[in-house]
Design an enzyme around this catalytic site. Sequence first.
Site, short mmCIF file in Angstrom:
data_model
loop_
_atom_site.label_atom_id
_atom_site.label_comp_id
_atom_site.label_asym_id
_atom_site.label_seq_id
_atom_site.Cartn_x
_atom_site.Cartn_y
_atom_site.Cartn_z
N HIS A 108 0.81 -1.22 0.00
CA HIS A 108 0.00 0.00 0.00
C HIS A 108 0.85 1.27 0.00
O HIS A 108 0.34 2.36 -0.28
CB HIS A 108 -0.99 0.00 1.18
CG HIS A 108 -0.38 0.19 2.52
ND1 HIS A 108 -0.13 -0.86 3.39
CD2 HIS A 108 0.02 1.30 3.18
CE1 HIS A 108 0.37 -0.39 4.51
NE2 HIS A 108 0.49 0.92 4.40
N ASP A 138 0.09 -7.60 1.00
CA ASP A 138 0.44 -6.22 1.32
C ASP A 138 1.95 -6.08 1.46
O ASP A 138 2.44 -5.42 2.37
CB ASP A 138 -0.27 -5.72 2.58
CG ASP A 138 -0.18 -4.20 2.72
OD1 ASP A 138 0.06 -3.53 1.70
OD2 ASP A 138 -0.32 -3.68 3.84
N GLY A 212 3.33 6.23 8.36
CA GLY A 212 4.70 6.43 7.91
C GLY A 212 5.61 5.30 8.35
O GLY A 212 6.66 5.06 7.76
N ASN A 213 5.19 4.60 9.42
CA ASN A 213 5.93 3.41 9.86
C ASN A 213 5.70 2.22 8.94
O ASN A 213 6.43 1.22 9.02
CB ASN A 213 5.50 2.99 11.26
CG ASN A 213 6.37 3.60 12.35
OD1 ASN A 213 5.88 4.35 13.17
ND2 ASN A 213 7.65 3.28 12.35
N SER A 214 4.66 2.28 8.10
CA SER A 214 4.34 1.16 7.23
C SER A 214 5.56 0.74 6.41
O SER A 214 6.19 1.57 5.74
CB SER A 214 3.20 1.52 6.28
OG SER A 214 2.00 1.67 6.98
N THR A 230 2.90 -2.96 9.55
CA THR A 230 1.92 -2.85 8.47
C THR A 230 0.69 -2.03 8.83
O THR A 230 0.22 -1.23 8.02
CB THR A 230 1.46 -4.26 8.03
OG1 THR A 230 2.58 -4.95 7.49
CG2 THR A 230 0.38 -4.20 6.98
N ALA A 231 0.15 -2.20 10.02
CA ALA A 231 -1.13 -1.57 10.33
C ALA A 231 -1.21 -1.25 11.81
O ALA A 231 -0.47 -1.81 12.63
CB ALA A 231 -2.29 -2.51 9.93
N ILE A 232 -2.10 -0.33 12.12
CA ILE A 232 -2.40 -0.01 13.52
C ILE A 232 -3.90 -0.03 13.72
O ILE A 232 -4.68 0.13 12.78
CB ILE A 232 -1.84 1.36 13.94
CG1 ILE A 232 -2.44 2.49 13.08
CG2 ILE A 232 -0.33 1.39 13.88
CD1 ILE A 232 -2.08 3.88 13.56
N LEU A 269 -4.47 -24.97 -2.17
CA LEU A 269 -5.06 -26.08 -1.43
C LEU A 269 -6.09 -26.83 -2.27
O LEU A 269 -6.21 -28.06 -2.17
CB LEU A 269 -5.69 -25.57 -0.13
CG LEU A 269 -6.41 -26.59 0.74
CD1 LEU A 269 -5.43 -27.68 1.20
CD2 LEU A 269 -7.06 -25.91 1.95
N GLY A 270 -6.83 -26.09 -3.08
CA GLY A 270 -7.88 -26.73 -3.86
C GLY A 270 -9.09 -27.09 -3.03
O GLY A 270 -9.74 -28.12 -3.27
#
Length: 468
Positions: A108, A138, A212-214, A230-232, A269-270
């Site tokens: 992102h 991501d 900005g840490n992403s 990645t997220a908070i 996996l199918g």
Amino acid sequence: MRFGIAVAVGLAGALLCGTATAAERTVPQSEAALRYSFSPIVKRVSPAVVNVYASRVVQQRASPFMDDPFFRRFFGGEMNNAPRKRVQQSLGSGVIVDPSGIVVTNYHVIANADEVKVALSDKRELEAEVVLKDERMDLAVLRLKGGDGQYPIVSYADSDALEVGDLVLAIGDPFGVGQTVTSGIVSALARTQIGASDYQFFVQTDAAINPGNSGGALVDMDGKLVGINTAIYSRSGGSIGIGFAIPSNMVRVVVQSALKDGKLMLPWLGANLQQVTPEIADGLGIGRPRGALVTDVAANGPAAKAGLRSGDLVISVDGVEVDDPNGLNYRLATKGVDATVKLAYIRGGKTVAAELALIAAPETTPRDRRTIDGVSPFSGATVVNLSPAVIEELGYAGKRDNGVLIQSVESGSPAEGVGFRAGDIIVESNGVKIASTKDLADVAAQRASRYRLVIERGGRLIRTQVGR
């Protein structure tokens, strides 16, 4: 607490050096033991944490009011309504994981970017090319251009060895203020209900993570990478002590794929899986919700060849327990294509063992990607033919295994206006079965005043009409 290499601890500022093991985890025993510093770790790791600047050029109309005849008369036609170019920028962080200049960041951060630049800790700014980007994970992998080819790196740790309570550091560039280090502990493992990626399996930490840490580094007390921030979770947009990182074992798989052929191939996996609810657990007689319930099995897929059937409950992969479908998908993804794993599943109250050969999802039908144009409700929709490969890549959640899937819808297009969404499957138009993208293109080319449509969305058929 785990004491790792080069952590400055206690007693007159002396350094205790050694490799952390499970047996060495202990709480501080004295006041001196509380007087430690993370600076040796930060000095070693921070040169490999970078800032990532992504930019793209978009066109924007100068004045939407000029679409109105009143305003055109009022201003005498002097307002310039020609599209203007504007540069959109995004800022994030990244981690160098290979001395040749391979950088990992979040998808992102660089999504749709026309240009990506990386600022190193020594103030150099270099252009970067995107080697691989994957929205499902991501994650994105960049290669620095024009440098000396000998960059500082952060080595991988085994993220499966993390335990709740372990100390960690988050390093990145929050709010663009410059490189920042925050400390905390591992708050939880295997978080799967975050919604930040399709392969949800996150390390949760209370180390402060902000915008900005992403793409920045989450490192352990050995100075090794345990995750990509990645997220908070936040109501205000700032850190409230709930941050999430993609585990390093998953990051390693993505980087290896990027260096191999630039394409991420994940095991197939199918089979379709379902979360186990308390009610389902009672019905299965397992006491508590756990595992991944198999609901459908693709013919001749890996799951079918391993002997799995609808109603089986997969509970472990190579002896590691799985709590839900996301956990199972994560365990398979980190094993990689061409591996063989041992599954344990429950059938009829008995635990059964099976071997599952991991392969990439096949493209049994060429996707024949097309963007529909012209005058029709489909104009602006980009469509592909369904196949196991497309289903895996685009995260289609329905049960249909053939047809035409909408991959994306152009903003402002007729397709968006009538309500089409990415992930919809066009089944029928004016009584004509849509079995391929060519069928849809042919139907779109035949102008009609009314379109009777059948689409599938989220496994449900929707019948609607567009036009007079």
